[in-house]
Design a protein around this motif. Structure first.
Motif, PDB file in Angstrom:
ATOM      1  N   GLN A  38       0.861  -1.178   0.000  1.00 54.44           N
ATOM      2  CA  GLN A  38       0.000   0.000   0.000  1.00 54.44           C
ATOM      3  C   GLN A  38       0.900   1.231   0.000  1.00 54.44           C
ATOM      4  O   GLN A  38       1.830   1.319   0.802  1.00 54.44           O
ATOM      5  CB  GLN A  38      -0.875   0.000   1.249  1.00 54.44           C
ATOM      6  CG  GLN A  38      -1.785   1.198   1.383  1.00 54.44           C
ATOM      7  CD  GLN A  38      -2.482   1.204   2.735  1.00 54.44           C
ATOM      8  OE1 GLN A  38      -1.817   1.163   3.764  1.00 54.44           O
ATOM      9  NE2 GLN A  38      -3.808   1.227   2.713  1.00 54.44           N
ATOM     10  N   ILE A  80       1.796  -4.949   3.169  1.00 55.06           N
ATOM     11  CA  ILE A  80       0.601  -5.326   3.916  1.00 55.06           C
ATOM     12  C   ILE A  80       0.666  -6.802   4.290  1.00 55.06           C
ATOM     13  O   ILE A  80       0.507  -7.174   5.447  1.00 55.06           O
ATOM     14  CB  ILE A  80      -0.676  -5.064   3.097  1.00 55.06           C
ATOM     15  CG1 ILE A  80      -0.837  -3.574   2.826  1.00 55.06           C
ATOM     16  CG2 ILE A  80      -1.903  -5.635   3.793  1.00 55.06           C
ATOM     17  CD1 ILE A  80      -1.973  -3.244   1.878  1.00 55.06           C
ATOM     18  N   TYR A 132       0.782 -11.274   7.756  1.00 50.42           N
ATOM     19  CA  TYR A 132       0.392  -9.865   7.776  1.00 50.42           C
ATOM     20  C   TYR A 132       1.382  -9.049   8.596  1.00 50.42           C
ATOM     21  O   TYR A 132       1.825  -9.480   9.656  1.00 50.42           O
ATOM     22  CB  TYR A 132      -1.015  -9.701   8.352  1.00 50.42           C
ATOM     23  CG  TYR A 132      -2.082 -10.175   7.404  1.00 50.42           C
ATOM     24  CD1 TYR A 132      -2.701  -9.291   6.536  1.00 50.42           C
ATOM     25  CD2 TYR A 132      -2.467 -11.511   7.364  1.00 50.42           C
ATOM     26  CE1 TYR A 132      -3.673  -9.717   5.642  1.00 50.42           C
ATOM     27  CE2 TYR A 132      -3.434 -11.951   6.480  1.00 50.42           C
ATOM     28  CZ  TYR A 132      -4.037 -11.049   5.623  1.00 50.42           C
ATOM     29  OH  TYR A 132      -4.995 -11.475   4.738  1.00 50.42           O
ATOM     30  N   TYR A 182      -1.999  -4.546  10.031  1.00 50.27           N
ATOM     31  CA  TYR A 182      -2.842  -5.063   8.954  1.00 50.27           C
ATOM     32  C   TYR A 182      -3.345  -6.449   9.344  1.00 50.27           C
ATOM     33  O   TYR A 182      -2.680  -7.173  10.077  1.00 50.27           O
ATOM     34  CB  TYR A 182      -2.063  -5.157   7.641  1.00 50.27           C
ATOM     35  CG  TYR A 182      -1.546  -3.837   7.149  1.00 50.27           C
ATOM     36  CD1 TYR A 182      -2.376  -2.953   6.464  1.00 50.27           C
ATOM     37  CD2 TYR A 182      -0.225  -3.464   7.354  1.00 50.27           C
ATOM     38  CE1 TYR A 182      -1.896  -1.731   6.007  1.00 50.27           C
ATOM     39  CE2 TYR A 182       0.259  -2.247   6.899  1.00 50.27           C
ATOM     40  CZ  TYR A 182      -0.586  -1.391   6.222  1.00 50.27           C
ATOM     41  OH  TYR A 182      -0.111  -0.190   5.769  1.00 50.27           O
ATOM     42  N   LYS A 203      -9.379  -6.947   7.244  1.00 49.58           N
ATOM     43  CA  LYS A 203      -9.441  -5.832   6.293  1.00 49.58           C
ATOM     44  C   LYS A 203      -8.968  -6.245   4.900  1.00 49.58           C
ATOM     45  O   LYS A 203      -9.593  -5.910   3.902  1.00 49.58           O
ATOM     46  CB  LYS A 203      -8.581  -4.669   6.821  1.00 49.58           C
ATOM     47  CG  LYS A 203      -8.648  -3.422   5.979  1.00 49.58           C
ATOM     48  CD  LYS A 203      -9.996  -2.760   6.118  1.00 49.58           C
ATOM     49  CE  LYS A 203     -10.022  -1.418   5.466  1.00 49.58           C
ATOM     50  NZ  LYS A 203     -11.329  -0.797   5.553  1.00 49.58           N
ATOM     51  N   PHE A 204      -7.838  -6.971   4.826  1.00 54.63           N
ATOM     52  CA  PHE A 204      -7.229  -7.353   3.547  1.00 54.63           C
ATOM     53  C   PHE A 204      -7.233  -8.875   3.426  1.00 54.63           C
ATOM     54  O   PHE A 204      -6.380  -9.558   3.980  1.00 54.63           O
ATOM     55  CB  PHE A 204      -5.794  -6.826   3.458  1.00 54.63           C
ATOM     56  CG  PHE A 204      -5.710  -5.334   3.499  1.00 54.63           C
ATOM     57  CD1 PHE A 204      -5.844  -4.582   2.337  1.00 54.63           C
ATOM     58  CD2 PHE A 204      -5.517  -4.664   4.691  1.00 54.63           C
ATOM     59  CE1 PHE A 204      -5.782  -3.199   2.380  1.00 54.63           C
ATOM     60  CE2 PHE A 204      -5.451  -3.279   4.745  1.00 54.63           C
ATOM     61  CZ  PHE A 204      -5.587  -2.549   3.582  1.00 54.63           C
ATOM     62  N   ASP A 221      -8.638   4.222   3.361  1.00 57.33           N
ATOM     63  CA  ASP A 221      -8.046   3.192   2.504  1.00 57.33           C
ATOM     64  C   ASP A 221      -7.596   3.751   1.154  1.00 57.33           C
ATOM     65  O   ASP A 221      -7.039   3.003   0.344  1.00 57.33           O
ATOM     66  CB  ASP A 221      -9.043   2.060   2.277  1.00 57.33           C
ATOM     67  CG  ASP A 221      -9.436   1.381   3.564  1.00 57.33           C
ATOM     68  OD1 ASP A 221      -8.535   1.087   4.373  1.00 57.33           O
ATOM     69  OD2 ASP A 221     -10.642   1.150   3.775  1.00 57.33           O
TER      70      ASP A 221
END
Length: 67
Positions: free
Chosen positions: A5, A15, A26, A30, A34-35, A56
């Motif tokens: 990111q 991330i 992760y 993070y 979320k991802f 974001d």
């Protein structure tokens, strides 16, 4: 596979990294909440950003390594 990111304020940040032989890894701050990363097989990966908010807003980069 690596997902990054990039924001004007924070620069480029990793991330998550994902391999075919281990769990997704992760970076601090993070999470999969979320991802989400789904590796279907060695050549196909689906990445989803959940519950998107103005925070974001960024440029996202995906990189892969063949080693």
């Amino acid at each position: 596979m690596f997902l990054y990111q990039q924001t004007p304020i924070n620069g480029l940040k990793l991330i998550v990294s994902s391999t075919t032989w281990s769990e997704n890894s992760y970076e601090d701050g993070y999470s999969e909440a979320k991802f989400e990363v789904n590796r279907k097989d060695i050549v196909y990966t689906l990445i989803s950003i959940k519950n998107v908010t103005p925070k974001d807003e960024a440029t996202y980069f995906c990189a892969a390594s063949d080693h």
